[in-house]
Motif scaffolding. Structure first.
Motif, PDB file in Angstrom:
ATOM      1  N   TRP A   1      -0.444  -4.036   5.423  1.00  0.00           N
ATOM      2  CA  TRP A   1      -1.528  -5.016   5.421  1.00  0.00           C
ATOM      3  C   TRP A   1      -1.087  -6.387   4.817  1.00  0.00           C
ATOM      4  CZ3 TRP A   1      -5.802  -6.906   6.879  1.00  0.00           C
ATOM      5  CH2 TRP A   1      -6.503  -7.901   6.028  1.00  0.00           C
ATOM      6  N   ASN A   2      -1.676  -7.327   5.457  1.00  0.00           N
ATOM      7  CA  ASN A   2      -1.251  -8.790   5.070  1.00  0.00           C
ATOM      8  C   ASN A   2      -2.695  -9.484   5.459  1.00  0.00           C
ATOM      9  OD1 ASN A   2      -0.743 -11.728   4.826  1.00  0.00           O
ATOM     10  ND2 ASN A   2       1.221 -11.198   5.511  1.00  0.00           N
ATOM     11  N   PRO A   3      -3.102 -10.084   4.214  1.00  0.00           N
ATOM     12  CA  PRO A   3      -4.380 -10.839   4.427  1.00  0.00           C
ATOM     13  C   PRO A   3      -4.479 -11.931   5.390  1.00  0.00           C
ATOM     14  CG  PRO A   3      -3.670 -10.684   1.926  1.00  0.00           C
ATOM     15  CD  PRO A   3      -2.508 -10.051   2.898  1.00  0.00           C
TER      16      PRO A   3
ATOM     17  N   LEU B   1      -1.942   2.437   8.038  1.00  0.00           N
ATOM     18  CA  LEU B   1      -2.063   0.884   7.510  1.00  0.00           C
ATOM     19  C   LEU B   1      -1.733   0.932   5.963  1.00  0.00           C
ATOM     20  CD1 LEU B   1      -2.584  -2.266   8.031  1.00  0.00           C
ATOM     21  CD2 LEU B   1      -4.948  -1.806   7.657  1.00  0.00           C
ATOM     22  N   SER B   2      -1.078   0.454   5.312  1.00  0.00           N
ATOM     23  CA  SER B   2      -0.786   0.538   3.788  1.00  0.00           C
ATOM     24  C   SER B   2      -1.081  -0.547   3.304  1.00  0.00           C
ATOM     25  CB  SER B   2       0.814   0.949   3.762  1.00  0.00           C
ATOM     26  OG  SER B   2       1.678  -0.117   4.034  1.00  0.00           O
ATOM     27  N   GLY B   3      -1.220  -0.864   1.870  1.00  0.00           N
ATOM     28  CA  GLY B   3      -1.600  -1.881   1.127  1.00  0.00           C
ATOM     29  C   GLY B   3      -2.786  -2.139   0.993  1.00  0.00           C
TER      30      GLY B   3
ATOM     31  N   LEU C   1      -5.911   6.390   9.185  1.00  0.00           N
ATOM     32  CA  LEU C   1      -4.952   6.605   8.281  1.00  0.00           C
ATOM     33  C   LEU C   1      -4.837   5.372   7.440  1.00  0.00           C
ATOM     34  CD1 LEU C   1      -2.497   8.882   9.967  1.00  0.00           C
ATOM     35  CD2 LEU C   1      -4.117   9.603   8.191  1.00  0.00           C
ATOM     36  N   PHE C   2      -4.957   5.373   6.168  1.00  0.00           N
ATOM     37  CA  PHE C   2      -4.667   4.249   5.213  1.00  0.00           C
ATOM     38  C   PHE C   2      -4.186   4.810   3.818  1.00  0.00           C
ATOM     39  CE2 PHE C   2      -7.514   1.586   7.626  1.00  0.00           C
ATOM     40  CZ  PHE C   2      -8.343   2.384   8.428  1.00  0.00           C
ATOM     41  N   GLN C   3      -3.658   3.776   3.300  1.00  0.00           N
ATOM     42  CA  GLN C   3      -2.804   3.815   1.883  1.00  0.00           C
ATOM     43  C   GLN C   3      -3.401   2.546   1.315  1.00  0.00           C
ATOM     44  OE1 GLN C   3       1.136   4.467   2.917  1.00  0.00           O
ATOM     45  NE2 GLN C   3       0.805   6.620   2.180  1.00  0.00           N
ATOM     46  N   GLY C   4      -3.703   2.714  -0.157  1.00  0.00           N
ATOM     47  CA  GLY C   4      -3.953   1.379  -0.925  1.00  0.00           C
ATOM     48  C   GLY C   4      -4.976   2.121  -2.111  1.00  0.00           C
TER      49      GLY C   4
ATOM     50  N   ALA D   1      -7.265   8.992   3.386  1.00  0.00           N
ATOM     51  CA  ALA D   1      -6.299   8.257   2.771  1.00  0.00           C
ATOM     52  C   ALA D   1      -4.720   9.006   2.907  1.00  0.00           C
ATOM     53  CB  ALA D   1      -6.419   8.579   1.339  1.00  0.00           C
ATOM     54  N   ALA D   2      -3.895   8.241   3.632  1.00  0.00           N
ATOM     55  CA  ALA D   2      -2.578   9.070   3.983  1.00  0.00           C
ATOM     56  C   ALA D   2      -1.555   9.281   2.614  1.00  0.00           C
ATOM     57  CB  ALA D   2      -1.829   8.264   5.022  1.00  0.00           C
TER      58      ALA D   2
END
Length: 200
Positions: free
Chosen positions: A128-130, A156-158, A175-178, A197-198
């Motif tokens: 992820w990038n803002p 999608l991480s972060g 699927l997300f991480q952070g 949450a992955a």
């Protein structure tokens, strides 16, 4: 006197030896995981191109001990493409041993270039990038890349903010991480939300 380029070769050898030592230590720790108490999947970030016979034996032992758990080998995309032939051969062997593969370190520019099935990977992980919030008009290639890879196979991480989560959901990701996602899942504030949450 060293020949030109000899110093670079020595440094590469030293770095490779250091990475191999770290990998063996990581695998040793993973091999002590108690299947009775460990929950969820297990992610291992190791140098797949530097696996020797001892490391492969340890991986096989881990796979047998945790046969009822998903074990994911995290592969940096630059490492995979540094020696594609060797990566494909090693990746195929790891998959026959029951491991999943995740190509990581991707961004919205590189993910659309990846053919997940041809590379034999189960998941793609994008950071992820803002700035992605303002990049909507240029995200069509990313959307097509996600569709080709299958949205349920892209992580999608972060994700440390609600904006990251909203962005991923708008692309059909689940699927997300952070930190933000972990908090949402653990506190069960959104029981109807179709996200996971992955934990790799």
């Amino acid at each position: 006197m060293l020949e030109p380029g000899a110093g670079r070769g020595w440094r590469r050898w030293l770095l490779r030896s250091f990475i191999r030592a770290l990998d063996q230590r990581l695998l040793g720790c993973a091999n002590t995981v108690d299947p009775a108490t460990h929950r969820g999947s297990l992610g291992l970030k190791i140098d797949v191109l530097g696996l020797d016979s001892e490391s492969l034996r340890t991986l096989e032992e881990i796979g047998k001990r945790l046969s009822d758990r998903r074990i994911v080998i995290l592969v940096p995309h630059l490492a995979a493409f540094a020696d594609l032939g060797s990566y494909l051969a090693t990746g195929a062997r790891l998959k026959t041993m029951g491991f999943n593969l995740c190509l990581e370190g991707l961004c919205h520019h590189t993910l659309p270039l990846i053919n997940r099935t041809r590379l034999g990977v189960d998941f793609l992980r994008m950071e992820w990038n803002p700035t992605l919030e303002q990049a909507a008009p240029s995200l069509e290639p990313l959307k097509r890349g996600i569709e080709r890879a299958e949205p349920g196979r892209v992580i999608l991480s972060g994700c440390d903010s609600a904006a990251a989560l909203k962005f991923g959901l708008s692309l059909g990701l689940t699927l997300f991480q952070g930190r933000h996602v972990e908090h949402q899942v653990d506190s069960a504030r959104s029981p109807t939300m179709t996200l996971r949450a992955a934990r790799l």
